[in-house]
Every structure is written in structure tokens, then in C-alpha cells.
Design a protein around this motif. Structure first.
Motif, PDB file in Angstrom:
ATOM      1  N   GLU A  70      -2.071  15.123  -7.723  1.00  0.00           N
ATOM      2  CA  GLU A  70      -0.621  15.338  -7.807  1.00  0.00           C
ATOM      3  C   GLU A  70      -0.047  14.342  -8.812  1.00  0.00           C
ATOM      4  OE1 GLU A  70       1.144  15.101  -3.929  1.00  0.00           O
ATOM      5  OE2 GLU A  70       0.022  16.813  -3.144  1.00  0.00           O
ATOM      6  N   PRO A  71      -0.299  14.555 -10.099  1.00  0.00           N
ATOM      7  CA  PRO A  71       0.129  13.579 -11.113  1.00  0.00           C
ATOM      8  C   PRO A  71       1.630  13.331 -11.138  1.00  0.00           C
ATOM      9  CG  PRO A  71      -0.563  15.654 -12.127  1.00  0.00           C
ATOM     10  CD  PRO A  71      -0.977  15.725 -10.697  1.00  0.00           C
ATOM     11  N   GLU A  72       2.410  14.348 -10.762  1.00  0.00           N
ATOM     12  CA  GLU A  72       3.870  14.194 -10.788  1.00  0.00           C
ATOM     13  C   GLU A  72       4.363  13.240  -9.699  1.00  0.00           C
ATOM     14  OE1 GLU A  72       2.890  17.317  -7.862  1.00  0.00           O
ATOM     15  OE2 GLU A  72       2.216  16.849  -9.906  1.00  0.00           O
ATOM     16  N   GLN A  73       3.538  12.988  -8.675  1.00  0.00           N
ATOM     17  CA  GLN A  73       3.919  12.088  -7.582  1.00  0.00           C
ATOM     18  C   GLN A  73       3.368  10.669  -7.753  1.00  0.00           C
ATOM     19  OE1 GLN A  73       5.993  13.064  -5.081  1.00  0.00           O
ATOM     20  NE2 GLN A  73       6.136  15.058  -6.087  1.00  0.00           N
ATOM     21  N   LEU A  74       2.552  10.472  -8.788  1.00  0.00           N
ATOM     22  CA  LEU A  74       1.840   9.197  -8.914  1.00  0.00           C
ATOM     23  C   LEU A  74       2.779   8.032  -9.193  1.00  0.00           C
ATOM     24  CD1 LEU A  74      -0.964   7.941  -8.824  1.00  0.00           C
ATOM     25  CD2 LEU A  74      -1.174   8.345 -11.277  1.00  0.00           C
ATOM     26  N   SER A  75       3.762   8.250 -10.052  1.00  0.00           N
ATOM     27  CA  SER A  75       4.683   7.174 -10.399  1.00  0.00           C
ATOM     28  C   SER A  75       5.418   6.654  -9.166  1.00  0.00           C
ATOM     29  CB  SER A  75       5.690   7.663 -11.454  1.00  0.00           C
ATOM     30  OG  SER A  75       6.551   6.611 -11.845  1.00  0.00           O
ATOM     31  N   GLU A  84       0.832  -1.193   0.000  1.00  0.00           N
ATOM     32  CA  GLU A  84       0.000   0.000   0.000  1.00  0.00           C
ATOM     33  C   GLU A  84       0.871   1.248   0.000  1.00  0.00           C
ATOM     34  OE1 GLU A  84      -4.035  -1.167   2.445  1.00  0.00           O
ATOM     35  OE2 GLU A  84      -2.261  -0.604   3.621  1.00  0.00           O
ATOM     36  N   CYS A  85       0.290   2.338  -0.493  1.00  0.00           N
ATOM     37  CA  CYS A  85       0.953   3.629  -0.425  1.00  0.00           C
ATOM     38  C   CYS A  85      -0.097   4.731  -0.464  1.00  0.00           C
ATOM     39  CB  CYS A  85       1.950   3.807  -1.590  1.00  0.00           C
ATOM     40  SG  CYS A  85       2.883   5.345  -1.503  1.00  0.00           S
ATOM     41  N   ASN A  86      -0.044   5.621   0.499  1.00  0.00           N
ATOM     42  CA  ASN A  86      -0.933   6.775   0.482  1.00  0.00           C
ATOM     43  C   ASN A  86      -0.525   7.733  -0.625  1.00  0.00           C
ATOM     44  OD1 ASN A  86      -2.423   5.920   2.763  1.00  0.00           O
ATOM     45  ND2 ASN A  86      -0.910   6.791   4.142  1.00  0.00           N
ATOM     46  N   TYR A  87      -1.502   8.399  -1.200  1.00  0.00           N
ATOM     47  CA  TYR A  87      -1.218   9.393  -2.234  1.00  0.00           C
ATOM     48  C   TYR A  87      -2.330  10.418  -2.260  1.00  0.00           C
ATOM     49  CZ  TYR A  87      -4.572   7.442  -5.684  1.00  0.00           C
ATOM     50  OH  TYR A  87      -5.704   7.039  -6.370  1.00  0.00           O
ATOM     51  N   ALA A  88      -2.184  11.449  -3.083  1.00  0.00           N
ATOM     52  CA  ALA A  88      -3.140  12.565  -3.075  1.00  0.00           C
ATOM     53  C   ALA A  88      -4.490  12.180  -3.645  1.00  0.00           C
ATOM     54  CB  ALA A  88      -2.558  13.753  -3.845  1.00  0.00           C
ATOM     55  N   GLY A  89      -4.536  11.173  -4.516  1.00  0.00           N
ATOM     56  CA  GLY A  89      -5.800  10.723  -5.090  1.00  0.00           C
ATOM     57  C   GLY A  89      -6.226  11.519  -6.310  1.00  0.00           C
ATOM     58  N   PHE A  90      -7.524  11.570  -6.530  1.00  0.00           N
ATOM     59  CA  PHE A  90      -8.075  12.237  -7.709  1.00  0.00           C
ATOM     60  C   PHE A  90      -9.401  12.868  -7.344  1.00  0.00           C
ATOM     61  CE2 PHE A  90      -8.866   7.683  -7.689  1.00  0.00           C
ATOM     62  CZ  PHE A  90     -10.251   7.617  -7.692  1.00  0.00           C
ATOM     63  N   SER A  91      -9.798  13.851  -8.122  1.00  0.00           N
ATOM     64  CA  SER A  91     -11.055  14.539  -7.897  1.00  0.00           C
ATOM     65  C   SER A  91     -11.527  15.130  -9.212  1.00  0.00           C
ATOM     66  CB  SER A  91     -10.871  15.652  -6.849  1.00  0.00           C
ATOM     67  OG  SER A  91     -12.077  16.363  -6.638  1.00  0.00           O
ATOM     68  N   GLU A  92     -12.842  15.026  -9.453  1.00  0.00           N
ATOM     69  CA  GLU A  92     -13.424  15.551 -10.692  1.00  0.00           C
ATOM     70  C   GLU A  92     -12.718  14.994 -11.935  1.00  0.00           C
ATOM     71  OE1 GLU A  92     -16.091  17.210 -10.529  1.00  0.00           O
ATOM     72  OE2 GLU A  92     -16.119  17.849  -8.426  1.00  0.00           O
ATOM     73  N   GLY A  93     -12.295  13.732 -11.847  1.00  0.00           N
ATOM     74  CA  GLY A  93     -11.663  13.081 -12.989  1.00  0.00           C
ATOM     75  C   GLY A  93     -10.246  13.532 -13.284  1.00  0.00           C
TER      76      GLY A  93
END
Length: 387
Positions: free
Chosen positions: A48-53, A35-44
């Protein structure tokens, strides 16, 4: 016995990777989990796309370390916010009365898929709500029956092509050799309800931390799917704003809430501060803040379901899952009150994993393992995953 498979689930606040295999009596054996926490998504949109990888890589690495295996092929759950569902009636003439084959069923699904010219959408799942034959009986499995025609009400689920291309690039960056995509809400619905329950219609509400998904399902497919950016995290935000406290403290306060009790003006919730002190908050006020947000969530759910063009029975209950509201004492009852419908909490029936927030991840794993089983026809696997 099915070989082990790996799935990745994008929750609204956490990425989960499961590695598992099918055990005896159709059970699921979890070999590894990350598991890893991340910022998630909202309104499609990714927050934080730069942190997703980095977050994806960490979840995968944790699962590999936990299981002592290397993930080469990954099944990826597409969140509801990045999916579209279209249902249509499709008919196929067989020219003469004969036994229906898998190829006929494939041809029926193919005939209804008229979206190939849309570059913005990619078909990931194709499932029957039901099939029909000469006598107009509604069936889930028509193969082997004799008929001169084959019809069906077919559910097509598409992922946004931008989502797939973006995640494909991440998979390449983290060293995954190949991947396939599955609608998370479809997998979750198929996993949580057996075929008898689904045949009577199902309304499933998955309230996450940031997003909520609402599904109307029947048979082996989703009839309508809706999503909106509201969840348990919004209650935390409301508490932080209204009480002028740090977000982390508001999150701790939220976990203390008991909506099923009638609080007096003297009742308080006690929360530790960052300085190891204890701060008290009026329980009545805190409950009112949380209840007001649940009311907004319920109103949005009602709005979604009012847009469903298919008539599902009024008497069926609604089912609540996900981590956004399921763990707040009294939240389910409050949601039921505002919806004027009985609401039941539903979760996986697996020992040690029977938690509502795991419904999506384990649903993905169960669906993939089902299609890996040798007794399944390859054509069904192709239809299920839109191949």
C-alpha cells in the motif's frame, strides 16, 4: 560517548524507529521508540505505497514524543528484498613494501566498485570478508602492516535506486532533513554475532510476517543474501482459508499452536470469537496446517542455500530470528527437522529488548552507533556506508 542517533527499520508488517545512544561498557541506551503497523511489502513491491508516508510519519512522531527530541537525521534500514549483494576479489599494487594506510584500503574498495554506471542500483555498504597481504594471510584489519600489495574479498551491497528515491520523498514529506541508508541484514548479522562466530561462517534466517531473508556471512561482510515472500503471516492465511474463519481469529489461533506436542484427535485449541464466545478447533488439524507451511518455508530456504556459490562448513548450525516463527512453540524444531540441520534461535542480548523480532532494528542502531564512535576512523565509516 557517542551522541544519540535515530534509525528506521521497515519490517514486513511494522515500521520501527529507535532513538539511542552508546552507554557504558558498549551498551545501548534506548532514548525513544516509535512503531506503526503497515501493509508491508512483497516480491519487492510496497503493498500500500499510498499509505506508507502516513505510517512512517506516525512511527517517527511516536519516537519523538517518547524521547522528547526532534529527529533531523535518520538512518534507514533497507530490507533485503530491496538489496543486492555482489562479492569480488580485488587486488592493489602498492609499488613497494610499506605500511598499509586507510587510504590504501579505501582505494582497494573503490577499485572493486565497478557498478557506478548502473542507475538502477546505489551502493550503500562495502565490507571486507577478508583482506590479504604479501604472505597471503587473511586479515580483517591490514592497516599498519607492511606489504607491497593489498588484496581482499569484498562484499558490495546495493539498494534499488527506486527504493531510495521513493523513501527520500517520504522523508522530505515528514520533515526529515537528511538521511542515510544501511542494509538491514548486514546490520543484523554484525550485531547478533561476534567476530569469532562470523569468522567461522554464519547462516542467518530471518523469518518475518510476510518475508524471509537468508544470509550467508563471514568476516565483516555478507557473502550471499536471498529473500522470498513467505513468513509467519502465511500460516495465519492458511488457517483462515482451511478452517473458513476470519483472519483475526486465525491469528489468535496461530498464537495457541504448540507443535512440540503430539496431539490426539480429542485435543483442541480454544479461541475467543468476536461475540465473546469460545470456539474450539481440532489441534491435530491446526498443527498439520502450520507444519505444512513451515515445510514449504524450509524447502525454499534449502533452495536459496543450494544456489550459494561459496562453500560454507556443513557442521555450522543455522540461526533463526525475526518474529515470523520464533514465537511459535515447536516451530524451530520443525524447521530443523525439515532442513536436516540444527537450528538455534538468536535474539538481541539487551535487557527488555531480547526479542527476535527486534534483531533488525537494534542491529541498525548498534551499527550506526559503532560508526559514530570517536575511536573509529572516518574512512571506515565511508566504506561501511558506501560513501
Amino acid at each position: 560517548m557517542a551522541k544519540d542517533v535515530a534509525v528506521l527499520d521497515f519490517g514486513s508488517s511494522k515500521i520501527t524507529v529507535f532513538i539511542g545512544e552508546r552507554g557504558v561498557n558498549n551498551t545501548i541506551n534506548i532514548i525513544g521508540m516509535g512503531e506503526c503497523n503497515y501493509a508491508g511489502f512483497s516480491e519487492g513491491e510496497w503493498l500500500e505505497p499510498e499509505q506508507l508516508s502516513m505510517a512512517v510519519g506516525m512511527a517517527i512522531s511516536n519516537a519523538e514524543t517518547n524521547s522528547r527530541t526532534k529527529i533531523r537525521h535518520l538512518y534507514i534500514g533497507v530490507p533485503g528484498e530491496f538489496c543486492r549483494c555482489v562479492c569480488r576479489n580485488v587486488n592493489l599494487s602498492l609499488n613497494k613494501k610499506r605500511k598499509i594506510t586507510d587510504a590504501d584500503v579505501d582505494a582497494l574498495h573503490e577499485q572493486g566498485d565497478t557498478f557506478k554506471l548502473r542507475s538502477d542500483l546505489t551502493l550503500i555498504n562495502s565490507q571486507p570478508i577478508y583482506y590479504t597481504i604479501d604472505d597471503e594471510r587473511r586479515l580483517i584489519q591490514p592497516v599498519g602492516l607492511s606489504s607491497s600489495k593489498l588484496g581482499g574479498f569484498i562484499s558490495y551491497i546495493f539498494a534499488e535506486t527506486d527504493f531510495i528515491e521513493f523513501v527520500d520523498k517520504i522523508m522530505e514529506d515528514v520533515g526529515i532533513e537528511s538521511s542515510e541508508y544501511v542494509c538491514s541484514m548486514l546490520a543484523e548479522t554484525m550485531f547478533l554475532f561476534d567476530c569469532v562466530e562470523r569468522d567461522r561462517w554464519v547462516v542467518l534466517i530471518d523469518v518475518g510476517y510476510i518475508t524471509t531473508n537468508v544470509v550467508v556471512a563471514r568476516g565483516d561482510g555478507i557473502v550471499s543474501m536471498y529473500n522470498f515472500s513467505l513468513g509467519g503471516g502465511y500460516i495465519t492465511g492458511d488457517l483462515a482459508t482451511a478452517l473458513d474463519i476470519p483472519f483475526a481469529q486465525a491469528e489468535s489461533l496461530k498464537q495457541k499452536i504448540v507443535l512440540s506436542l503430539n496431539m490426539s484427535d480429542e485435543d483442541v485449541y480454544s479461541v475467543n470469537t468476536s461475540r465473546d464466545a469460545v470456539e474450539n478447533f481440532p489441534a491435530k488439524t491446526v498443527n498439520e496446517i502450520a507444519t505444512a507451511r513451515i515445510k514449504v518455508i524450509a524447502q525454499t530456504i534449502e533452495k536459496c542455500l543450494s544456489e550459494c556459490q561459496y562453500d560454507f562448513p556443513e557442521y555450522i548450525p543455522y540461526y533463526l530470528t525475526g518474529g515470523g516463527l520464533s514465537y511459535m512453540k515447536g516451530a524451530r524444531d520443525a524447521l530443523s527437522k525439515f532442513l536436516s540441520k540444527p537450528v538455534q534461535t538468536v535474539a538481541p542480548s539487551l535487557p527488555q529488548f531480547n526479542r527476535p523480532h527486534m534483531s533488525s532494528s537494534l542491529g541498525l542502531l548498534d551499527m550506526v552507533l559503532n560508526q559514530q564512535a570517536p575511536i573509529k576512523k572516518q574512512s571506515l565509516f565511508k566504506r561501511l556506508f558506501g560513501k
